[in-house]
Design an enzyme around this catalytic site. Structure first.
Site, short mmCIF file in Angstrom:
data_model
loop_
_atom_site.label_atom_id
_atom_site.label_comp_id
_atom_site.label_asym_id
_atom_site.label_seq_id
_atom_site.Cartn_x
_atom_site.Cartn_y
_atom_site.Cartn_z
N GLY A 81 0.82 -1.21 0.00
CA GLY A 81 0.00 0.00 0.00
C GLY A 81 0.85 1.27 0.00
N ARG A 145 1.21 -5.77 -5.01
CA ARG A 145 1.26 -6.68 -3.85
C ARG A 145 1.66 -8.10 -4.23
NH1 ARG A 145 -0.53 -4.49 0.81
NH2 ARG A 145 -2.08 -2.81 0.73
N ASP A 175 5.51 -5.27 6.45
CA ASP A 175 5.98 -6.55 6.98
C ASP A 175 5.97 -7.65 5.93
OD1 ASP A 175 3.22 -6.16 7.11
OD2 ASP A 175 2.94 -7.67 8.64
N ASP A 176 4.91 -7.73 5.12
CA ASP A 176 4.85 -8.77 4.10
C ASP A 176 5.94 -8.56 3.04
OD1 ASP A 176 2.72 -10.21 5.17
OD2 ASP A 176 1.22 -8.97 4.17
N LYS A 202 8.25 0.64 5.39
CA LYS A 202 7.12 1.46 4.95
C LYS A 202 5.81 0.91 5.48
CE LYS A 202 4.42 -0.02 2.48
NZ LYS A 202 3.51 -0.78 1.65
N THR A 203 4.90 1.67 5.89
CA THR A 203 3.47 1.36 6.05
C THR A 203 2.83 2.43 6.93
OG1 THR A 203 1.73 -0.15 6.73
CG2 THR A 203 3.77 -0.34 7.98
N ASP A 205 0.34 1.92 8.50
CA ASP A 205 -0.25 1.21 9.64
C ASP A 205 0.59 1.31 10.91
OD1 ASP A 205 -2.01 0.50 7.70
OD2 ASP A 205 -1.77 -1.66 7.89
N LYS A 242 -26.07 17.27 16.42
CA LYS A 242 -27.17 16.35 16.13
C LYS A 242 -26.72 14.98 15.63
CE LYS A 242 -28.07 18.37 11.57
NZ LYS A 242 -29.02 18.95 10.68
N MET A 250 -8.00 3.34 8.67
CA MET A 250 -7.15 2.28 8.15
C MET A 250 -6.16 1.78 9.19
SD MET A 250 -5.77 2.51 4.30
CE MET A 250 -6.84 1.96 2.97
N ARG A 252 -4.64 -2.24 8.85
CA ARG A 252 -5.21 -3.57 8.62
C ARG A 252 -5.33 -4.40 9.89
NH1 ARG A 252 -3.62 -5.73 3.89
NH2 ARG A 252 -1.48 -5.16 4.33
N GLU A 311 -9.79 -0.34 11.52
CA GLU A 311 -10.42 -1.21 10.51
C GLU A 311 -10.18 -2.70 10.78
OE1 GLU A 311 -8.97 -0.72 6.46
OE2 GLU A 311 -6.95 -1.32 7.00
N TYR A 421 -7.67 5.84 2.25
CA TYR A 421 -7.01 6.23 1.00
C TYR A 421 -6.74 7.74 0.97
CZ TYR A 421 -8.26 1.49 -0.08
OH TYR A 421 -8.37 0.12 -0.02
N GLU A 422 -7.50 8.50 1.78
CA GLU A 422 -7.31 9.97 1.82
C GLU A 422 -5.92 10.36 2.30
OE1 GLU A 422 -9.71 8.24 3.06
OE2 GLU A 422 -11.65 9.09 2.56
N ARG A 424 -2.99 8.19 2.31
CA ARG A 424 -1.83 7.36 1.93
C ARG A 424 -0.91 8.04 0.91
NH1 ARG A 424 -3.30 1.21 0.87
NH2 ARG A 424 -3.92 2.10 -1.12
P1 FBP Z 1 0.73 -2.01 3.66
O1 FBP Z 1 0.71 -2.92 4.83
O2 FBP Z 1 1.14 -2.64 2.40
O3 FBP Z 1 1.53 -0.77 3.93
O4 FBP Z 1 -0.76 -1.48 3.38
C1 FBP Z 1 -1.52 -1.00 4.42
C2 FBP Z 1 -2.92 -0.62 4.00
O5 FBP Z 1 -3.02 0.75 3.73
C3 FBP Z 1 -3.90 -1.03 5.10
O6 FBP Z 1 -4.04 -0.01 6.06
C4 FBP Z 1 -5.15 -1.35 4.34
O7 FBP Z 1 -5.95 -2.31 5.00
C5 FBP Z 1 -4.62 -1.92 3.06
O8 FBP Z 1 -3.36 -1.33 2.85
C6 FBP Z 1 -5.51 -1.64 1.87
O9 FBP Z 1 -5.02 -2.34 0.79
P2 FBP Z 1 -5.24 -1.93 -0.73
O10 FBP Z 1 -4.33 -0.80 -1.01
O11 FBP Z 1 -4.82 -3.14 -1.47
O12 FBP Z 1 -6.67 -1.55 -0.90
#
Ligand code: FBP
Length: 548
Positions: A81, A145, A175-176, A202-203, A205, A242, A250, A252, A311, A421-422, A424
């Site tokens: 991501g 990915r 990590d992956d 990177k991440t 998260d 109200k 985000m 994961r 999430e 996504y806003e 990243r």
């Molecule tokens: P990475 O672990 O590859 O950095 O991605 C994190 C992430 O942004 C998560 O927060 C989210 O659940 C996931 O990617 C969304 O994946 P995609 O970009 O494939 O929709």
């Protein structure tokens, strides 16, 4: 390309480097420490990583390293991501490489790890690099990915590197992706290719972290971006009085993003998945606790509020965790059969024949929409795509039911948001611009010192950049064995929120007050220019961790 005024200004920004990395790479040499072990499962990992297991932590000191001037070509991959600052990692790597020898070349593999397998690459030139300095996004070469795991893929990587005369590959990922890096480095070593592999953490998260990796890049910018949006919503909530806003964030697995945003914005509730798991709470218990807050506030005349939901929550609820683990194994081990099932009702019927009693009950208890979302395709690493599961709607529905069950006649009107996504691809904050540039430059120094199977590490991040400590940490040191796609695999362990950590304790000490009173704070937009106390601020997480 038309440029925004901010982008024009950001091109002029010169990222800060740790003092040692301001030297030419030919004047920086590695100092190796004691042999290391692994996070867990050391014996098994030693067997798998015969060449790299036990490698020492590397630090740097000023000293001659003539090898850094040797001509070399390097390949770089953006993986997984997007995270703000990726372009600056490449910029740091590019500048470090050129500082060693200006004839050196950097190739960017296109579209993530598949780029190296399929030999799709572009040479990073001065002009190309300069168009992306200090910008967000991964669009300079794209990301993907694809999991590198087969011998056929590894052999193709070797062919491609030989054809392009590449002697090192830098993988920028989470990590992956860094698990990919470790496996690839080991294969390259086993085949005596002389090609090294270096990872960069990177991440958004924030879950790739340990003693040597204080934070992954992108976390700073992403959380600041979300915190700005949450602050804006809090102000709206407090103006209109109200709505209850349920905001999914985000992240994961780990709840670092939610925790950091809570520390920055002081919402009425924030769920921390790791705590839910530790206390073995059911989804209904979580909903009831939120309902209590809603009722208490309503009785005090406050029929509005803001709550944060990580999430990954669903995977931390004990009954859901068991259900998802069973689902993952069943879907992976019976892939062909499962994909032939005509529709959701056929899938449900098949699953009920294979589930344990508990998981069948848990699956039955879910609204159809959520159950369907749980069956969506896994990502190539076997992860459930939690960003596609509408936990915020599921929870607010359950809160509504819990309020009704208590016989309370109160107004509860919920709105839902998902921020992911806003943030990243936002322009990197000064911190991420500096950190990423340093990580990339540092990777070039690790390569120039002949190291492979290492993660670029920059420490002491709560201090000003010139005091940061560069070095490298063996990838195997962060690994353990985990169940993936129905099989035990070596993976880098995800760092979850620790419930005895300073950031969590700060949150826990304040949350009751934030629930009842309205204590919102409004962080506003990321500031790039102005007083250092505002524009060079790190995260609250790093601040509280560094005060220990
Ligand atoms: P990475 O672990 O590859 O950095 O991605 C994190 C992430 O942004 C998560 O927060 C989210 O659940 C996931 O990617 C969304 O994946 P995609 O970009 O494939 O929709």
């Amino acid at each position: 390309m038309d440029l925004s005024p901010l982008q024009t200004e950001r091109y002029r920004y010169q990222p800060k480097l740790p003092a040692l990395l301001r030297k030419n790479p030919t004047e920086i040499k590695a100092v190796l420490g004691e042999p290391t072990s692994a996070y867990a499962d050391a014996d098994k990992l030693k067997e798998i990583f015969k060449n790299h297991f036990g490698a020492p932590v590397a630090l740097f000191e000023a000293g001659p390293n003539p090898a850094a001037a040797a001509p070399r070509n390097i390949g770089v991959i953006l993986s997984g991501g997007q995270a703000p600052g990726g372009h600056n990692v490449i910029a740091g790597l590019f500048d470090g490489l050129k500082a060693g020898n200006k004839e050196n070349k950097l190739f960017g593999f296109l579209g993530g790890p598949s780029g190296i397998v399929d030999d799709k690459a572009v040479e990073i030139t001065d002009d190309l690099m300069n168009a992306y300095r200090n910008t967000g996004g991964f669009d300079i070469i794209g990301s993907g990915r694809t999991k590198l795991e087969t011998v056929e893929q590894f052999d193709k990587c070797i062919d491609v590197c030989k054809r392009r005369n590449i002697s090192a590959v830098v993988i920028i990922g989470g990590d992956d992706s860094n698990t990919n890096a470790a496996v690839l480095a080991e294969y390259f070593a086993e085949k005596k290719t002389g090609i090294s592999v270096i990872g960069c953490p990177k991440t958004i998260d924030g879950d790739l972290k340990n003693e040597y990796i204080e934070t992954s890049f992108g976390f700073d910018t992403a959380t600041k971006t979300y915190a700005e949006l949450i602050g804006n919503i809090e102000r709206d909530a407090n103006s209109a009085k109200k709505y209850w806003h349920f905001i999914k964030l985000m992240g994961r697995s780990a709840s670092h993003i939610a925790l950091e945003c809570a520390l920055q914005t002081q919402p009425n509730f924030c769920i921390i998945s790791e705590e839910v798991e530790k206390e073995q709470k059911t989804l209904m218990q979580v909903a009831k606790e939120i309902a209590d807050i809603v009722i208490t506030r309503a009785k005090a005349g406050k029929t509005f509020g803001v709550g944060l939901i990580p999430e990954g929550l669903i995977e931390f609820i004990p009954e859901m965790k068991k259900l998802i683990a069973e689902l993952n194994d069943l879907m992976a081990q019976n892939e062909a059969e499962f994909s032939q099932l005509a529709d959701f009702s056929a899938q449900t019927k098949w699953l009920k024949q294979h589930f344990s009693k508990d998981s069948a009950a848990a699956f039955d208890s879910l609204p159809e929409g959520i159950a369907k979302q749980l069956l969506l395709d896994r990502d190539p690493h076997g992860n459930v795509q939690v960003s596609l599961i509408e936990t915020e709607k599921l929870l607010s529905e359950m809160v509504k039911k819990a309020i009704k069950a208590r016989g309370e006649e109160i107004k509860f009107s919920a709105l839902h948001h998902f921020f992911g996504y806003e943030g990243r691809c936002a322009f990197p904050s000064n911190f991420d611009a500096d950190y990423c540039y340093s990580l990339g430059y540092n990777a070039s120094v690790l390569i120039a010192n002949g190291l492979s199977g290492y993660l670029s590490s920059i420490r002491n991040l709560a201090a000003p950049a010139d005091q940061w400590i560069p070095g490298g940490i063996p990838l195997t040191m962060m690994m353990n064995m985990e169940q993936r796609h129905g099989m035990l695999k070596p993976v880098i362990r995800k760092a979850l929120v620790e419930l005895d950590s300073a950031p969590f304790r700060e949150f826990a000490a304040n949350r009751d007050k934030w629930a009842e009173e309205t204590c919102y704070t409004y962080p506003g937009a990321i500031q790039y220019y102005g007083p250092s106390s505002v524009c060079d601020l790190t995260t609250r997480t790093l601040y509280f961790e560094s005060r220990k």
